[in-house]
Design an enzyme around this catalytic site. Structure first.
Site, mmCIF file in Angstrom:
data_model
loop_
_atom_site.group_PDB
_atom_site.id
_atom_site.type_symbol
_atom_site.label_atom_id
_atom_site.label_comp_id
_atom_site.label_asym_id
_atom_site.label_seq_id
_atom_site.Cartn_x
_atom_site.Cartn_y
_atom_site.Cartn_z
ATOM 1 N N ASP A 154 0.818 -1.209 0.000
ATOM 2 C CA ASP A 154 0.000 0.000 0.000
ATOM 3 C C ASP A 154 0.861 1.273 0.000
ATOM 4 O O ASP A 154 1.673 1.479 0.903
ATOM 5 C CB ASP A 154 -0.891 -0.054 1.262
ATOM 6 N N ASP A 234 -10.453 4.016 -1.471
ATOM 7 C CA ASP A 234 -11.053 3.092 -0.494
ATOM 8 C C ASP A 234 -12.575 3.069 -0.570
ATOM 9 O O ASP A 234 -13.230 4.109 -0.653
ATOM 10 C CB ASP A 234 -10.683 3.542 0.921
#
Ligand code: GAL
Length: 423
Positions: A154, A234
């Site tokens: 990430d 997200d």
């Protein structure tokens, strides 16, 4: 009248060996949407137990992935933290909630499951835990040694590396390398590095890039040895989040193939909450649409809910073998929208057996009632059996050159069908 069609109850199992891994989309569970930073080895084990006990494992769900917060956090609050994130050789230490990573992976493997883990190419993960920057080799080796099968990598603080910010500046706002004229190569480099290190390990580790689609990651993800990559930001359990993410997937579709997947993020059905558990705020029809589109997109399917709190509705959503089969289809294409009528979007995915999955997705606030006739736009012609995938039932046999199909789709809902040509 609808003729009774013989439905094949047997399937050939195809095994393909070679360098390419994860030929079909990953299916499993990830801790983030449910536990957020409150994850622990105990909760992860319980999720694995629940995945088995609920029967999900029999429908292909098999990865148990630990997200952020298995490492020490820079806040130093962990009672076992003694100022060091790594040992003297640079190997990462786990925090007190994960006392035995190898034991945890063994537990998964002994139960027929696989285990995933999470890190960042930057010095810190998004939650402020130790990232891999400068220690990529040691981290790849640790994952292999522990028996990890999947890595989500990430972006988080890597923008700070590009901007030359001090590694431990807690106030830094990581830049998005590819925006504002950033050098795309700089943003590819860290993913390339970890990709090649993972390849050198003596086990297969599925590699998922999480950098929210920057620099058109779908164009270079394969080159850095990744199997999947997030395309968007997200997800949360709201209609607007699911809708916006769904509408942003088509541009990446041509790059999907066996072993390469566009990842629209994890599922938000069931009890989710990022540490504050609540029932998904998506309405039932919105959940059908969410699951149908993730199926037709050939997206990695990662359940994000508390598996110990599975209700019947959620379990049914997650265990429909015909919906899953479209997602896992060996041809590996990603369904795309071929027609838009008002707020009705019609997604089509070609399947290995020559049939087509079609999702009539109603993004509007009004229900859609119509006789649908534009089959040419969907590249469908001739006599077809129409099978309702959610109901697992043939619902019509029509000559699509001549007759229409009646649609009755609730607001924010879906009709998910398979068209099987009768030659
Ligand atoms: C985000 C990522 C989430 C989750 C989170 C952990 O950047 O998109 O899926 O991994 O970090 O801090």
């Amino acid at each position: 009248m609808l003729k009774i069609r013989k439905v094949q109850l047997q399937k050939k199992l195809k095994i393909e060996c070679g360098d390419r891994i994860a030929l079909t989309p990953t299916m499993g569970w990830n801790s983030w949407n449910c536990f957020g930073h409150e994850v622990s080895a105990d909760k992860v084990k319980r999720a694995a137990d629940a995945l088995i006990k609920s029967g999900l494992i029999n429908h292909g769900w098999n990865y148990i992935n630990i997200d952020d917060s298995w490492q020490y956090n820079r806040d130093g609050k962990d009672p076992s933290f003694h100022g060091k994130m790594r040992d003297e050789n640079g190997y990462i230490l786990t925090n007190s909630k994960f006392p035995d990573m190898k034991g945890l992976a063994d537990y998964m493997h002994n139960n027929g499951l696989k285990m995933g883990i999470y890190s960042s190419p930057g010095p810190w993960t998004c939650g402020g835990c130790a990232g891999s920057y400068g220690y990529e080799k040691q981290d790849a080796e640790s994952y292999a040694k522990w028996g990890v099968d999947y890595l989500k990598y990430d972006w988080c603080s890597y923008g700070g590396v590009i901007d030359g910010l001090p590694d431990n500046d807690p106030n830094k706002v990581p830049s998005l390398a590819f925006q504002g004229g950033g050098d795309p190569d700089k943003g590819v480099k860290p993913f390339q590095l970890m990709g090649s290190l993972l390849k050198q390990q003596p086990r297969d580790i599925v590699y998922n890039l999480c950098q929210y689609g920057m620099g058109d990651v779908w164009k270079w993800g394969d080159e850095v040895n990744a199997q999947s990559w997030r395309t968007t930001n997200d997800i949360t359990d709201t209609w607007s989040s699911v809708k916006n993410i769904a509408l942003a997937q088509d541009k990446a579709a041509p790059f999907a193939k066996p072993g390469n997947r566009n990842d629209p993020d994890m599922l938000v059905v069931g009890v989710v909450g990022w540490g504050n558990p609540h029932q998904s705020r998506l309405k039932p029809d919105e959940q059908y649409l969410h699951m149908s589109l993730w199926s037709i997109f050939s997206a990695p399917l990662l359940i994000g809910c508390d598996l110990e709190k599975l209700d019947d509705f959620t379990l049914n959503l997650l265990t429909n073998d015909e919906v899953i089969a479209v997602n896992q289809d060996a041809l590996g294409k990603q369904g795309v929208c071929l027609q838009t009528i008002g707020e009705l979007r019609i997604y089509v995915k070609e399947l290995e057996d020559g049939s087509k999955a079609v999702a009539f997705a109603n993004f509007g606030r009004e229900k859609v009632t119509m006789s649908y006739k534009d089959f040419k736009k969907l590249e469908i012609s001739g006599v077809q059996t129409v099978r309702d995938l959610w109901r697992q039932k043939d619902i019509a046999e029509i000559n699509t050159d001549k007759k229409g199909l009646s649609l009755d789709i609730p607001a924010h809902g879906v009709a998910y069908y398979k068209f099987i040509s009768l030659k």
